[in-house]
Write an enzyme that holds these catalytic residues in place. Structure first.
Site, PDB file in Angstrom:
ATOM      1  N   GLY A  82      -0.617   9.946   4.912  1.00 48.75           N
ATOM      2  CA  GLY A  82      -0.128   9.034   5.784  1.00 48.75           C
ATOM      3  C   GLY A  82      -0.799   7.578   5.912  1.00 48.75           C
ATOM      4  O   GLY A  82      -2.036   7.608   5.551  1.00 48.75           O
ATOM      5  N   GLY A  84      -3.418   6.157   7.567  1.00 47.83           N
ATOM      6  CA  GLY A  84      -4.576   6.517   8.507  1.00 47.83           C
ATOM      7  C   GLY A  84      -5.028   5.409   9.280  1.00 47.83           C
ATOM      8  O   GLY A  84      -5.938   5.721  10.162  1.00 47.83           O
ATOM      9  N   ASP A 117     -11.624   6.922  10.756  1.00 46.99           N
ATOM     10  CA  ASP A 117     -11.931   6.377  12.073  1.00 46.99           C
ATOM     11  C   ASP A 117     -10.717   5.265  12.285  1.00 46.99           C
ATOM     12  O   ASP A 117     -10.727   4.639  13.527  1.00 46.99           O
ATOM     13  CB  ASP A 117     -13.224   5.695  12.147  1.00 46.99           C
ATOM     14  N   GLY A 118     -10.001   5.059  11.397  1.00 44.30           N
ATOM     15  CA  GLY A 118      -8.812   4.169  11.249  1.00 44.30           C
ATOM     16  C   GLY A 118      -9.321   2.845  11.246  1.00 44.30           C
ATOM     17  O   GLY A 118      -8.458   1.850  11.450  1.00 44.30           O
ATOM     18  N   ARG A 168      -2.145  -7.391   5.067  1.00 46.56           N
ATOM     19  CA  ARG A 168      -1.592  -7.084   3.912  1.00 46.56           C
ATOM     20  C   ARG A 168       0.001  -7.428   3.520  1.00 46.56           C
ATOM     21  O   ARG A 168       0.598  -7.031   4.414  1.00 46.56           O
ATOM     22  CB  ARG A 168      -1.851  -5.800   3.438  1.00 46.56           C
ATOM     23  N   ARG A 175       5.586   4.851  -1.283  1.00 47.04           N
ATOM     24  CA  ARG A 175       4.931   5.266  -2.330  1.00 47.04           C
ATOM     25  C   ARG A 175       5.649   6.628  -3.032  1.00 47.04           C
ATOM     26  O   ARG A 175       6.537   6.913  -2.492  1.00 47.04           O
ATOM     27  CB  ARG A 175       3.727   5.940  -1.573  1.00 47.04           C
ATOM     28  N   ASP A 243      -0.113   8.872  -4.083  1.00 46.76           N
ATOM     29  CA  ASP A 243      -0.019   8.010  -2.641  1.00 46.76           C
ATOM     30  C   ASP A 243      -0.417   6.524  -2.711  1.00 46.76           C
ATOM     31  O   ASP A 243      -0.305   5.650  -1.738  1.00 46.76           O
ATOM     32  CB  ASP A 243      -0.751   8.609  -1.464  1.00 46.76           C
ATOM     33  N   ASN A 244      -0.730   6.170  -3.922  1.00 46.57           N
ATOM     34  CA  ASN A 244      -1.394   4.883  -4.181  1.00 46.57           C
ATOM     35  C   ASN A 244      -0.317   3.986  -4.874  1.00 46.57           C
ATOM     36  O   ASN A 244      -0.691   2.901  -5.272  1.00 46.57           O
ATOM     37  CB  ASN A 244      -2.748   4.859  -4.368  1.00 46.57           C
ATOM     38  N   ASP A 253      -2.965  -0.503  -3.024  1.00 47.42           N
ATOM     39  CA  ASP A 253      -4.230   0.376  -2.440  1.00 47.42           C
ATOM     40  C   ASP A 253      -5.321   0.473  -3.612  1.00 47.42           C
ATOM     41  O   ASP A 253      -5.687   1.633  -3.892  1.00 47.42           O
ATOM     42  CB  ASP A 253      -3.514   1.789  -2.076  1.00 47.42           C
TER      43      ASP A 253
HETATM   44  P1  AMP Z   1      -6.877   5.472  -0.101  1.00 47.42           P
HETATM   45  O1  AMP Z   1      -7.462   6.331  -1.244  1.00 47.42           O
HETATM   46  O2  AMP Z   1      -8.057   4.515   0.437  1.00 47.42           O
HETATM   47  O3  AMP Z   1      -5.553   4.980  -0.362  1.00 47.42           O
HETATM   48  O4  AMP Z   1      -6.696   6.409   1.256  1.00 47.42           O
HETATM   49  C1  AMP Z   1      -6.210   7.868   1.450  1.00 47.42           C
HETATM   50  C2  AMP Z   1      -5.822   8.091   2.876  1.00 47.42           C
HETATM   51  O5  AMP Z   1      -6.934   8.186   3.509  1.00 47.42           O
HETATM   52  C3  AMP Z   1      -4.704   7.405   3.279  1.00 47.42           C
HETATM   53  O6  AMP Z   1      -3.957   8.127   3.898  1.00 47.42           O
HETATM   54  C4  AMP Z   1      -5.421   6.375   4.278  1.00 47.42           C
HETATM   55  O7  AMP Z   1      -4.843   6.102   5.318  1.00 47.42           O
HETATM   56  C5  AMP Z   1      -6.687   7.426   4.764  1.00 47.42           C
HETATM   57  N1  AMP Z   1      -7.653   6.667   5.045  1.00 47.42           N
HETATM   58  C6  AMP Z   1      -8.645   6.005   4.315  1.00 47.42           C
HETATM   59  N2  AMP Z   1      -9.857   5.464   5.067  1.00 47.42           N
HETATM   60  C7  AMP Z   1      -9.481   5.846   6.441  1.00 47.42           C
HETATM   61  C8  AMP Z   1     -10.126   5.629   7.780  1.00 47.42           C
HETATM   62  N3  AMP Z   1     -11.397   5.181   7.724  1.00 47.42           N
HETATM   63  N4  AMP Z   1      -9.667   6.117   8.666  1.00 47.42           N
HETATM   64  C9  AMP Z   1      -8.406   6.804   8.577  1.00 47.42           C
HETATM   65  N5  AMP Z   1      -7.838   7.039   7.620  1.00 47.42           N
HETATM   66  C10 AMP Z   1      -8.305   6.559   6.373  1.00 47.42           C
HETATM   67 MG    MG Z   2      -3.891   4.866  -0.139  1.00 49.68          MG
END
Ligand code: AMP
Ligand code: MG
Length: 480
Positions: A82, A84, A117-118, A168, A175, A243-244, A253
């Site tokens: 989701g 994050g 950490d969001g 963005r 997805r 998910d990407n 992503d």
């Molecule tokens: P990504 O591979 O960058 O598309 O990220 C995979 C998942 O990890 C997604 O659900 C993102 O929202 C979550 N995510 C990546 N980095 C962070 C972060 N620093 N804080 C919270 N969620 C994250």
């Molecule tokens: Mg992603």
């Protein structure tokens, strides 16, 4: 802005509503005025871009929410994921009346943050900002961004970095992994969700004799076309998890992405991809794998008595992935080569050129430019195996004989970028930006706006070539 926020009309189990949490000391990074104009931002809204792109300013029409989805990461079921650290803050109409998502990345933790950490760091925001812009200018469907802001807030990664936020844009943030989440956790929502996906993104499918099959077909086709375009410009996404990838076939992503420099089909840009699952050469087959996985999630939509036929129909749709990919890739490659696509030997000849590039470790982008400029001697001079190049050149020139080379040459100029975003270019811009100097971001933004046009006053010699082979490569971290 003209709002058309439609995602919040879905069942509330599919998202979590929350407001963005601004970073301390938010300040300007870069603003894409042309995109804001295309998105019909008013003068007043443009004047407030820093506040909007840092989560400080929201409008009553905003409906900020974090989407829930799931996914297969590196081939393994990862369960619930989701947004994050990003929020779908609004959906607005562009000048063509198309609905575009505004997604604020780095806007604080959400129920889907897991251990994160969001936040997003300036380094990764700049990389995504410039690459989205570059892909759009190259004619590759992709997310883009209206602007990004930096801050004075530290965010811990391998080292302490600066937090940043990016606004963005994408035609779709739904997805393949959305369908996986629904099937796993809330299967009763599948029918309504799929109907909405069709209504919003593929309305013509609703008129088809078999709407679901038509929908699956379009998603597969669009994904195949997107991947063909990636291969042609030498783009390696880096994290092609389910998910990407979205359902409209626009690039999303791309964290540890890279543009190919020396031609190495098995090149891994993402240094966390230890098995090389997402190498450049694997992208078509990984997209196929992701789509196959996704199609399984549509099966529950068929009535019991129609299930077998439906599965057969989906298999036939997926069988069209490869021919669609090859058709677009071949056409594009012939265009880049200045070869007639109808000639039976053109594809073989293009492959021979790629083999020269591969064995001689030539730069992918620059080699096409040299071919286009007929600098054959210059290419040959860079080859250890000069004979291999001569054999290619003989075949190349014999195919072009008796063709309308003026037309073929004009096609080459439209297909071969002079400028791509090389890792060391992005790195330089990041290092300066981390010290508060955004001039290099601005220069690259301008340069990459018109990648097919020579901009002598703006370019630097290092924009045109890979780093010398004795200089260590820029290591692209997966952390962002
Ligand atoms: P990504 O591979 O960058 O598309 O990220 C995979 C998942 O990890 C997604 O659900 C993102 O929202 C979550 N995510 C990546 N980095 C962070 C972060 N620093 N804080 C919270 N969620 C994250
Ligand atoms: Mg992603």
């Amino acid at each position: 802005m003209y709002f058309n926020s439609r995602y919040p009309s879905l069942n509330s189990k599919l998202y979590h509503e929350q407001m963005p949490v601004p970073l301390k000391g938010a300040k300007a990074g870069h603003f894409n005025t042309a995109l804001a104009n295309e998105l019909q931002w008013s003068e007043d809204e443009k004047a407030q871009w820093i506040e909007i792109c840092s989560g400080q300013k929201t409008f009553p029409e905003f409906h900020p929410l974090a989407m829930v989805y799931a996914g297969h990461q590196f081939g393994q079921w990862a369960g619930q994921l989701g947004d994050g650290r990003g929020l779908l803050i609004a959906q607005i109409l562009n000048q063509q009346g198309q609905t575009i998502d505004l997604h604020l990345k780095g806007a604080g933790s959400t129920p889907y943050s897991r251990m994160g950490d969001g936040r997003a760091v300036l380094r990764s925001v700049i990389r995504e900002y410039l690459a989205g812009h570059a892909l759009n200018a190259l004619g590759v469907p992709s997310s883009n961004a209206v602007g990004f802001t930096t801050s004075t807030q530290g965010v811990q990664r391998e080292k302490l970095e600066l937090g940043a936020m990016m606004l963005r844009t994408s035609d779709c943030h739904i997805r393949l992994g959305h369908f996986e989440w629904i099937n796993q956790y809330q299967p009763d929502l599948l029918n309504e969700f799929t109907q909405k996906c069709m209504e919003w993104h593929y309305p013509a499918c609703l008129e088809a004799e078999k709407p679901l099959v038509a929908f699956a077909n379009k998603v597969i086709q669009n994904t195949a076309i997107m991947i063909a375009k990636w291969q042609l410009v030498g783009f390696a996404h880096g994290v092609m998890n389910t998910d990407n990838l979205n359902i409209t076939g626009s690039t999303l992503d791309f964290g540890p992405y890279g543009f190919m420099e020396r031609f190495r089909p098995n090149w891994i840009n993402n240094h966390s991809d230890y098995n090389g699952r997402y190498t450049y050469q694997n992208q078509p087959s990984i997209a196929h794998w992701n789509l196959w996985n996704w199609l399984n999630n549509l099966v529950p939509l068929a009535k019991t008595e129609e299930k077998e036929q439906f599965k057969q129909d989906l298999v036939e749709c997926l069988e069209q992935f490869e021919p669609t990919f090859l058709e677009h890739y071949t056409l594009g490659l012939c265009q880049k080569m200045g070869l007639p696509s109808f000639h039976k030997d053109s594809f073989d000849c293009a492959m021979a050129f790629l083999r020269v590039m591969q064995s001689e470790q030539l730069d992918y982008t620059d080699s096409f430019i040299r071919l286009q400029n007929k600098q054959y001697e210059a290419i040959k001079d860079d080859c250890l195996d000069r004979h291999q190049f001569e054999v290619f050149l003989t075949q190349y020139q014999s195919i072009r004989e008796n063709q309308d080379t003026e037309v073929l040459d004009a096609e080459m100029f439209k297909a071969n970028p002079i400028y791509i975003l090389r890792n060391h270019m992005a790195q330089k811009a990041i290092e300066l930006a981390e010290r508060g100097d955004f001039s290099e971001v601005e220069r690259l933004f301008k340069l990459l706006s018109q990648p097919f046009i020579k901009q002598a006053d703006l370019e630097k010699s290092e924009d045109l070539a890979p780093l010398p082979s004795d200089v260590p490569e820029v290591m692209v971290s997966c952390s962002s």
